[in-house]
Each structure stands twice: as C-alpha cells, then as structure tokens.
Scaffold this motif. Sequence first.
Motif, PDB file in Angstrom:
ATOM      1  N   MET A  29     -37.830 -22.994  -6.398  1.00  0.00           N
ATOM      2  CA  MET A  29     -37.196 -24.011  -5.554  1.00  0.00           C
ATOM      3  C   MET A  29     -37.809 -24.048  -4.155  1.00  0.00           C
ATOM      4  N   LEU A  30     -38.108 -22.867  -3.615  1.00  0.00           N
ATOM      5  CA  LEU A  30     -38.736 -22.827  -2.288  1.00  0.00           C
ATOM      6  C   LEU A  30     -40.113 -23.487  -2.329  1.00  0.00           C
ATOM      7  N   TRP A  31     -40.863 -23.181  -3.380  1.00  0.00           N
ATOM      8  CA  TRP A  31     -42.202 -23.769  -3.549  1.00  0.00           C
ATOM      9  C   TRP A  31     -42.082 -25.293  -3.657  1.00  0.00           C
ATOM     10  N   ALA A  32     -41.135 -25.741  -4.462  1.00  0.00           N
ATOM     11  CA  ALA A  32     -40.948 -27.188  -4.645  1.00  0.00           C
ATOM     12  C   ALA A  32     -40.521 -27.847  -3.340  1.00  0.00           C
ATOM     13  N   PHE A  33     -39.622 -27.192  -2.607  1.00  0.00           N
ATOM     14  CA  PHE A  33     -39.141 -27.761  -1.341  1.00  0.00           C
ATOM     15  C   PHE A  33     -40.290 -27.931  -0.350  1.00  0.00           C
ATOM     16  N   MET A  34     -41.130 -26.901  -0.240  1.00  0.00           N
ATOM     17  CA  MET A  34     -42.257 -26.983   0.697  1.00  0.00           C
ATOM     18  C   MET A  34     -43.257 -28.048   0.258  1.00  0.00           C
ATOM     19  N   SER A  35     -43.507 -28.116  -1.057  1.00  0.00           N
ATOM     20  CA  SER A  35     -44.454 -29.104  -1.575  1.00  0.00           C
ATOM     21  C   SER A  35     -43.967 -30.529  -1.318  1.00  0.00           C
ATOM     22  N   ILE A  36     -42.684 -30.772  -1.574  1.00  0.00           N
ATOM     23  CA  ILE A  36     -42.128 -32.115  -1.368  1.00  0.00           C
ATOM     24  C   ILE A  36     -42.102 -32.470   0.117  1.00  0.00           C
ATOM     25  N   SER A  37     -41.746 -31.502   0.946  1.00  0.00           N
ATOM     26  CA  SER A  37     -41.690 -31.755   2.393  1.00  0.00           C
ATOM     27  C   SER A  37     -43.059 -32.124   2.947  1.00  0.00           C
ATOM     28  N   ARG A  38     -44.102 -31.394   2.502  1.00  0.00           N
ATOM     29  CA  ARG A  38     -45.461 -31.695   2.962  1.00  0.00           C
ATOM     30  C   ARG A  38     -45.922 -33.052   2.451  1.00  0.00           C
ATOM     31  N   SER A  39     -45.540 -33.365   1.202  1.00  0.00           N
ATOM     32  CA  SER A  39     -45.938 -34.654   0.626  1.00  0.00           C
ATOM     33  C   SER A  39     -45.303 -35.809   1.396  1.00  0.00           C
ATOM     34  N   ILE A  40     -44.032 -35.659   1.750  1.00  0.00           N
ATOM     35  CA  ILE A  40     -43.342 -36.720   2.490  1.00  0.00           C
ATOM     36  C   ILE A  40     -43.899 -36.832   3.906  1.00  0.00           C
ATOM     37  N   ALA A  41     -44.238 -35.682   4.502  1.00  0.00           N
ATOM     38  CA  ALA A  41     -44.778 -35.698   5.866  1.00  0.00           C
ATOM     39  C   ALA A  41     -46.121 -36.438   5.915  1.00  0.00           C
ATOM     40  N   SER A  42     -46.923 -36.291   4.858  1.00  0.00           N
ATOM     41  CA  SER A  42     -48.241 -36.951   4.836  1.00  0.00           C
ATOM     42  C   SER A  42     -48.135 -38.410   4.386  1.00  0.00           C
ATOM     43  N   ASN A  43     -47.108 -38.714   3.595  1.00  0.00           N
ATOM     44  CA  ASN A  43     -46.931 -40.084   3.116  1.00  0.00           C
ATOM     45  C   ASN A  43     -45.435 -40.375   2.966  1.00  0.00           C
ATOM     46  N   PRO A  44     -44.830 -41.067   3.916  1.00  0.00           N
ATOM     47  CA  PRO A  44     -43.377 -41.335   3.865  1.00  0.00           C
ATOM     48  C   PRO A  44     -42.952 -42.099   2.605  1.00  0.00           C
ATOM     49  N   ASP A  45     -43.897 -42.793   1.948  1.00  0.00           N
ATOM     50  CA  ASP A  45     -43.545 -43.510   0.718  1.00  0.00           C
ATOM     51  C   ASP A  45     -43.154 -42.563  -0.419  1.00  0.00           C
ATOM     52  N   HIS A  46     -43.468 -41.282  -0.269  1.00  0.00           N
ATOM     53  CA  HIS A  46     -43.134 -40.297  -1.306  1.00  0.00           C
ATOM     54  C   HIS A  46     -41.698 -39.800  -1.200  1.00  0.00           C
ATOM     55  N   ALA A  47     -40.958 -40.306  -0.230  1.00  0.00           N
ATOM     56  CA  ALA A  47     -39.547 -39.909  -0.078  1.00  0.00           C
ATOM     57  C   ALA A  47     -38.692 -40.672  -1.082  1.00  0.00           C
ATOM     58  N   VAL A  48     -38.921 -40.391  -2.351  1.00  0.00           N
ATOM     59  CA  VAL A  48     -38.193 -41.050  -3.441  1.00  0.00           C
ATOM     60  C   VAL A  48     -37.731 -39.986  -4.443  1.00  0.00           C
ATOM     61  N   ALA A 214     -54.349 -45.591  -3.618  1.00  0.00           N
ATOM     62  CA  ALA A 214     -53.161 -44.784  -3.335  1.00  0.00           C
ATOM     63  C   ALA A 214     -52.691 -44.113  -4.617  1.00  0.00           C
ATOM     64  N   SER A 215     -51.801 -43.162  -4.458  1.00  0.00           N
ATOM     65  CA  SER A 215     -51.217 -42.470  -5.606  1.00  0.00           C
ATOM     66  C   SER A 215     -49.715 -42.656  -5.561  1.00  0.00           C
ATOM     67  N   VAL A 216     -49.140 -42.928  -6.716  1.00  0.00           N
ATOM     68  CA  VAL A 216     -47.706 -43.234  -6.747  1.00  0.00           C
ATOM     69  C   VAL A 216     -47.023 -42.491  -7.898  1.00  0.00           C
ATOM     70  N   TYR A 217     -45.715 -42.274  -7.719  1.00  0.00           N
ATOM     71  CA  TYR A 217     -44.890 -41.710  -8.789  1.00  0.00           C
ATOM     72  C   TYR A 217     -44.371 -42.873  -9.635  1.00  0.00           C
ATOM     73  N   ILE A 218     -44.495 -42.754 -10.936  1.00  0.00           N
ATOM     74  CA  ILE A 218     -43.984 -43.799 -11.817  1.00  0.00           C
ATOM     75  C   ILE A 218     -43.142 -43.170 -12.935  1.00  0.00           C
ATOM     76  N   VAL A 219     -42.161 -43.931 -13.397  1.00  0.00           N
ATOM     77  CA  VAL A 219     -41.325 -43.449 -14.497  1.00  0.00           C
ATOM     78  C   VAL A 219     -42.149 -43.443 -15.778  1.00  0.00           C
ATOM     79  N   GLN A 220     -42.130 -42.312 -16.473  1.00  0.00           N
ATOM     80  CA  GLN A 220     -42.924 -42.138 -17.688  1.00  0.00           C
ATOM     81  C   GLN A 220     -42.110 -42.606 -18.898  1.00  0.00           C
ATOM     82  N   PRO A 221     -42.655 -43.508 -19.716  1.00  0.00           N
ATOM     83  CA  PRO A 221     -41.892 -43.943 -20.900  1.00  0.00           C
ATOM     84  C   PRO A 221     -41.682 -42.792 -21.870  1.00  0.00           C
ATOM     85  N   GLU A 222     -40.546 -42.835 -22.545  1.00  0.00           N
ATOM     86  CA  GLU A 222     -40.241 -41.788 -23.529  1.00  0.00           C
ATOM     87  C   GLU A 222     -41.201 -41.891 -24.716  1.00  0.00           C
ATOM     88  N   SER A 223     -41.663 -40.756 -25.187  1.00  0.00           N
ATOM     89  CA  SER A 223     -42.572 -40.730 -26.328  1.00  0.00           C
ATOM     90  C   SER A 223     -41.859 -40.079 -27.517  1.00  0.00           C
TER      91      SER A 223
END
Length: 250
Positions: A29-48, A214-223
Amino acid sequence: MIKLLGLEYYKIRRKKIGIMMILFLIIEMLWAFMSISRSIASNPDHAVWESVFFSISSMNGLFMPIMSAVVVSRICDMEHKGSTWKMLAATNVGRGRLYAAKYICTNSLILFGIGVQALFIIVIGLTKDFSGTLPSDLLFRFVGGTLLTTLAVTALQQWISFAIKNQAFALCLGMLGGFIGMTAGLFPAAIRHLFIWSYYLDLSPVTYLYTESASVYIVQPESVGIVLGSLIMTVLFYFAGNFHVSRQEI
C-alpha cells in the motif's frame, strides 16, 4: 467440514500469519500510494479512480504470489514438522477433506487481504479527491479477478507444499511467480497467458495505454477466455494436488 475448518484456524492461531500478511499489505500500500502520488504530481489527469485500480493490480502480480506462497507454506509446514499429517490421515477423516479444509482456510485469509486492498482503494480515492463516485463495477471486477487468480495460485502452492517437505521449493516457486507477475506486461499475450501469475494484470478492470502523445488509463473489457483459463487452472491444480497428496506415501 466445519469442524475441520475450525481445527485449521485453531492450529494457526499462534503462527502469526495475520501479522505477516498485514506487513506485506502495508509495504504494497505504501508503494502504491507513493507511485500514485508521483504520477498525479507529474500529470494531474491521472487523478482518476482508474489509476489506483491499475496500480494495485500491477503490484499484486509481485506481492500476491509471494504472500500466497508464504501463507500456504506456513499452514502446510506444521504438518510436516509435527508429523501431524500422518496422525490426521490415520483418523476416519479422508485426506481429501483435510486437503480441502486447508485450501478453504488459506483462501479465507487471502480474501481478507483482498478486502483490505479494496478498502485502501476507496480510502485513497477519497483522500486524493478523485472526481466522480466510486466505480463499484470496477471494484467488484478487481476483487473478483484478484480472488480468481489467487485461487489457482494457492491451489498450485498447496500441491507443492504438501508434496515436497522442504518448503524452500514452495517459497522459490512463489518468488518466481512474483517475478513473472511483475514482468508479465513485457511478454506477448500468447506466452503470458500460460502463466497463472500474469492473470493479476490480465483480469484487472483497468489497463494503461501507451501512445506517442500521451498515456491514459482505460477500462479493460472482460475476457471470457481469461476467466475460463483461470478457472481451468484452479480445477486442474487443485484436483491434481489432491489426487497426488491423497495417494502419497507418508
């Protein structure tokens, strides 16, 4: 079966498995929190919401195989060291039922860990003030996909942990699975789908799409194929392990 399951919980009450799992989850969780925080800091569009689903799913490829291996190894090793498996097998309870009780006990503990991850996703989304409401459909798919993959992983680990007394083999398999799960995204799909540990990413509700601009998060269809593949591996590993252990000389 209820009595057998109660016996399993009684036997692991002093094994500190819960503490070990919590430590694993805190690191993840700590690793994920730091990774997400850095991602949002570099690109505010990642705050999703999608960003936290993808981050946890990708890290599960590393952490869940190792955590599953340690939990299964701890639960099975006490039967080897105390020779209690031989005593249990001498009772009128079939080895198949004993094997099933351990499998249910293990996965109930893992389900607790997945529940903690789901709670973390909600908390970090509210903390980071993500736009929109919590996507409950993505949360349901995350829990289902992670649990489905873990059922196959623990079935394989339990087979190895019972078949080979030296638990170093089972733990090495868990670490190998963690490596494959962590690097799964680098393999072609045809190769990746052969390894159950890569399914943490394949069954994730969200994926990350790299483009030139750019790079974006997208919903992955169920397989359906991936879901069926995971189910088939679970059944194969569980029944093969049960058959082998039930007929193994002790």
